[in-house]
Design an enzyme around this catalytic site. Structure first.
Site, short mmCIF file in Angstrom:
data_model
loop_
_atom_site.label_atom_id
_atom_site.label_comp_id
_atom_site.label_asym_id
_atom_site.label_seq_id
_atom_site.Cartn_x
_atom_site.Cartn_y
_atom_site.Cartn_z
N ARG A 1 -4.42 -4.44 20.30
CA ARG A 1 -4.44 -5.01 18.95
C ARG A 1 -5.44 -6.17 18.86
O ARG A 1 -6.08 -6.37 17.84
CB ARG A 1 -3.03 -5.45 18.54
N ASN B 1 1.62 -12.52 9.87
CA ASN B 1 0.62 -11.71 10.58
C ASN B 1 0.05 -12.47 11.77
O ASN B 1 -0.10 -13.70 11.72
CB ASN B 1 -0.52 -11.32 9.62
N VAL B 2 -0.27 -11.72 12.80
CA VAL B 2 -0.82 -12.34 14.02
C VAL B 2 -2.33 -12.10 14.12
O VAL B 2 -2.98 -12.54 15.06
CB VAL B 2 -0.08 -11.79 15.27
N ASP B 3 -2.88 -11.43 13.08
CA ASP B 3 -4.35 -11.27 13.04
C ASP B 3 -4.98 -12.58 12.54
O ASP B 3 -4.27 -13.47 12.08
CB ASP B 3 -4.74 -10.08 12.13
N GLY C 1 2.70 -8.63 0.29
CA GLY C 1 2.54 -7.62 1.33
C GLY C 1 3.54 -7.66 2.46
O GLY C 1 3.19 -7.48 3.62
N HIS D 1 4.60 -16.26 13.29
CA HIS D 1 4.92 -15.31 14.37
C HIS D 1 3.87 -15.29 15.46
O HIS D 1 3.80 -14.35 16.24
CB HIS D 1 5.12 -13.90 13.80
N ALA E 1 -3.02 -4.89 -2.61
CA ALA E 1 -3.25 -6.35 -2.57
C ALA E 1 -4.66 -6.71 -3.03
O ALA E 1 -4.85 -7.72 -3.72
CB ALA E 1 -3.01 -6.86 -1.15
N TYR F 1 -0.71 -5.53 23.25
CA TYR F 1 -1.35 -6.65 22.55
C TYR F 1 -2.85 -6.71 22.83
O TYR F 1 -3.64 -7.08 21.96
CB TYR F 1 -0.64 -7.97 22.88
N CYS G 1 1.74 -20.12 28.21
CA CYS G 1 2.20 -20.15 29.60
C CYS G 1 3.70 -19.90 29.66
O CYS G 1 4.48 -20.55 28.95
CB CYS G 1 1.88 -21.53 30.19
C1 BV8 Z 1 14.93 -15.05 14.78
C2 BV8 Z 1 5.23 -10.51 15.80
C3 BV8 Z 1 16.48 -16.71 15.35
C4 BV8 Z 1 5.20 -9.33 16.68
C5 BV8 Z 1 7.14 -10.10 14.46
C6 BV8 Z 1 20.35 -8.92 11.45
C7 BV8 Z 1 20.23 -9.59 10.25
C8 BV8 Z 1 19.28 -10.60 10.09
C9 BV8 Z 1 18.42 -10.92 11.14
C10 BV8 Z 1 18.54 -10.23 12.31
C11 BV8 Z 1 19.49 -9.24 12.49
N1 BV8 Z 1 19.34 -8.76 13.74
C12 BV8 Z 1 18.33 -9.42 14.37
C13 BV8 Z 1 17.86 -10.32 13.52
C14 BV8 Z 1 16.79 -11.24 13.75
C15 BV8 Z 1 15.44 -10.54 13.69
C16 BV8 Z 1 15.32 -9.63 12.49
O1 BV8 Z 1 15.11 -10.09 11.38
N2 BV8 Z 1 15.45 -8.33 12.74
C17 BV8 Z 1 15.34 -7.38 11.64
C18 BV8 Z 1 14.60 -6.14 12.14
C19 BV8 Z 1 16.74 -7.06 11.15
N3 BV8 Z 1 14.50 -11.61 13.55
C20 BV8 Z 1 14.07 -12.24 14.66
O2 BV8 Z 1 14.36 -11.92 15.78
C21 BV8 Z 1 13.19 -13.45 14.39
N4 BV8 Z 1 13.74 -14.57 15.08
O3 BV8 Z 1 15.72 -14.51 14.03
O4 BV8 Z 1 15.16 -16.26 15.40
C22 BV8 Z 1 17.08 -16.23 16.63
C23 BV8 Z 1 16.63 -16.78 17.79
C24 BV8 Z 1 17.20 -16.35 18.98
C25 BV8 Z 1 18.19 -15.37 18.98
C26 BV8 Z 1 18.60 -14.79 17.76
C27 BV8 Z 1 18.04 -15.20 16.58
C28 BV8 Z 1 11.78 -13.24 14.90
C29 BV8 Z 1 11.13 -12.14 14.12
C30 BV8 Z 1 9.66 -12.10 14.50
C31 BV8 Z 1 9.35 -10.82 15.21
N5 BV8 Z 1 7.90 -10.69 15.33
N6 BV8 Z 1 5.82 -10.10 14.58
C32 BV8 Z 1 3.90 -8.64 16.52
O5 BV8 Z 1 3.26 -8.72 15.46
O6 BV8 Z 1 3.54 -7.99 17.51
S1 BV8 Z 1 7.84 -9.36 13.12
C33 BV8 Z 1 6.72 -8.28 12.38
O7 BV8 Z 1 7.44 -7.45 11.43
C34 BV8 Z 1 5.73 -8.97 11.50
O8 BV8 Z 1 5.26 -10.16 12.01
C35 BV8 Z 1 6.46 -9.15 10.20
O9 BV8 Z 1 7.05 -10.42 10.17
C36 BV8 Z 1 7.60 -8.22 10.29
C37 BV8 Z 1 7.76 -7.45 9.01
O10 BV8 Z 1 6.62 -6.78 8.80
P1 BV8 Z 1 5.85 -6.89 7.38
O11 BV8 Z 1 4.77 -7.88 7.55
O12 BV8 Z 1 6.79 -7.09 6.25
O13 BV8 Z 1 5.25 -5.45 7.39
P2 BV8 Z 1 5.98 -4.12 6.98
O14 BV8 Z 1 5.21 -2.99 7.53
O15 BV8 Z 1 7.45 -4.23 7.28
O16 BV8 Z 1 5.82 -4.14 5.40
C38 BV8 Z 1 4.50 -4.09 4.87
C39 BV8 Z 1 4.67 -4.24 3.37
O17 BV8 Z 1 3.38 -4.25 2.80
C40 BV8 Z 1 5.43 -3.08 2.77
O18 BV8 Z 1 6.37 -3.57 1.83
C41 BV8 Z 1 4.34 -2.26 2.05
O19 BV8 Z 1 4.81 -1.70 0.84
C42 BV8 Z 1 3.32 -3.33 1.74
N7 BV8 Z 1 1.94 -2.83 1.69
C43 BV8 Z 1 1.38 -1.85 2.45
N8 BV8 Z 1 0.08 -1.68 2.09
C44 BV8 Z 1 -0.17 -2.60 1.10
C45 BV8 Z 1 1.01 -3.32 0.85
N9 BV8 Z 1 1.09 -4.28 -0.08
C46 BV8 Z 1 -0.04 -4.54 -0.79
N10 BV8 Z 1 -1.21 -3.89 -0.61
C47 BV8 Z 1 -1.30 -2.92 0.32
N11 BV8 Z 1 -2.47 -2.28 0.48
#
Ligand code: BV8
Length: 234
Positions: free
Chosen positions: A58, A91-93, A181, A115, A225, A55, A123
């Site tokens: 980043r 996003n966290v930015d 996005g 997020h 975007a 972190y 803390c």
């Molecule tokens: C929770 C901070 C309740 C970190 C992040 C099974 C089924 C359903 C859910 C789950 C499951 N198993 C586990 C879960 C829960 C889990 C989850 O969903 N897992 C997934 C992998 C299956 N979720 C959680 O844990 C969440 N909490 O459920 O709470 C709970 C509580 C306690 C116990 C159990 C459950 C918390 C999730 C938050 C995690 N933290 N971020 C950090 O940043 O360091 S997530 C992180 O990835 C991001 O914040 C973002 O949210 C996430 C997805 O990323 P995207 O933003 O979508 O980016 P990605 O690269 O994936 O996609 C980019 C897109 O942009 C693409 O489509 C691409 O085509 C497009 N793109 C690219 N370039 C461009 C563009 N579009 C336009 N223009 C461009 N130029």
């Protein structure tokens, strides 16, 4: 029908053209790391130095990036929107924050980082949050509690996203939902479109390519975007 209550969800794709890496563009690795090694509470307990450094890197990168035309288009929309406009970012930015700081929004606007934020720390003992623009040491002391340490103010996998009550209330009342996005890979954010559909809202996806949830949207525009977001809100 003129829309009044708008919810916009953004993901890393809106920051991609500013030079901020997305999560899934690579081969499932995220800046060389597996998510479970750097973005879970277990990872932080297991190897705080690795997680703090991930972190710290980043956070330092934010100094090299700027908001792009998509962030600016949303700031200009927020300045002229005369209803409620909730911008929820995964996003966290701080690129949305900077865009809205230079183009102040109208009264009905709110930005939520569901997020967490790279420029804040929390803390481990009390959960209190503070601004933190510098590096965090593996055992960074907390100013709030002697035994507390400071961790990134980031929602890791398995942790509850922030302000969900506010987000769900806005989705239940919205008449337009626009997702920008995001891959639709992570919940609960990936389920927001279905809540908006239940509320009878028009739902639109703006992305580089169809997301995992594209079938849930009424409408879509695909492309970078910086082109499709200004065009859609012109
Ligand atoms: C929770 C901070 C309740 C970190 C992040 C099974 C089924 C359903 C859910 C789950 C499951 N198993 C586990 C879960 C829960 C889990 C989850 O969903 N897992 C997934 C992998 C299956 N979720 C959680 O844990 C969440 N909490 O459920 O709470 C709970 C509580 C306690 C116990 C159990 C459950 C918390 C999730 C938050 C995690 N933290 N971020 C950090 O940043 O360091 S997530 C992180 O990835 C991001 O914040 C973002 O949210 C996430 C997805 O990323 P995207 O933003 O979508 O980016 P990605 O690269 O994936 O996609 C980019 C897109 O942009 C693409 O489509 C691409 O085509 C497009 N793109 C690219 N370039 C461009 C563009 N579009 C336009 N223009 C461009 N130029």
């Amino acid at each position: 029908m003129t829309h009044r209550n708008l919810v916009i969800l953004t993901g890393s794709g809106i920051s991609a053209e500013s030079g901020v890496p997305t999560f899934r563009a690579a081969d499932g690795l995220w800046m060389g790391h597996r998510v479970q090694d750097v973005a879970t509470p277990e990872a932080f307990a297991r190897d705080p130095a690795l997680v703090q450094d991930f972190y710290n890197q980043r956070r330092r990168q934010l100094a090299q990036v700027e908001p792009n035309a998509a962030h600016q288009a949303l700031a200009e929309l927020a300045a002229r929107w005369d209803g409620d406009l909730l911008l929820v970012t995964q996003n966290v930015d701080d690129l949305h924050d900077r865009a809205h700081a230079s183009t102040p929004p109208a009264a009905g606007f709110e930005l939520i980082h569901m997020h967490g934020e790279l420029l804040k720390a929390q803390c481990t003992a009390t959960g209190q949050v503070l601004d933190w623009p510098g590096d965090l040491a593996p055992d960074q002391p907390s100013p709030f509690r002697p035994k507390g340490r400071l961790r990134p103010h980031i929602v890791w996998f398995g942790e509850w996203p922030l302000r969900m009550d506010r987000i769900e209330a806005a989705l239940a009342a919205c008449d337009l939902f626009v997702s920008i996005g995001t891959s639709g890979a992570v919940y609960p954010a990936a389920g927001f479109v279905q809540l908006a559909n239940h509320a009878g809202a028009r739902t639109v996806e703006l992305n580089l390519e169809p997301s995992l949830g594209s079938r849930f949207f009424d409408d879509a525009r695909y492309g970078p975007a910086t082109e499709i977001v200004p065009a859609f809100f012109a």
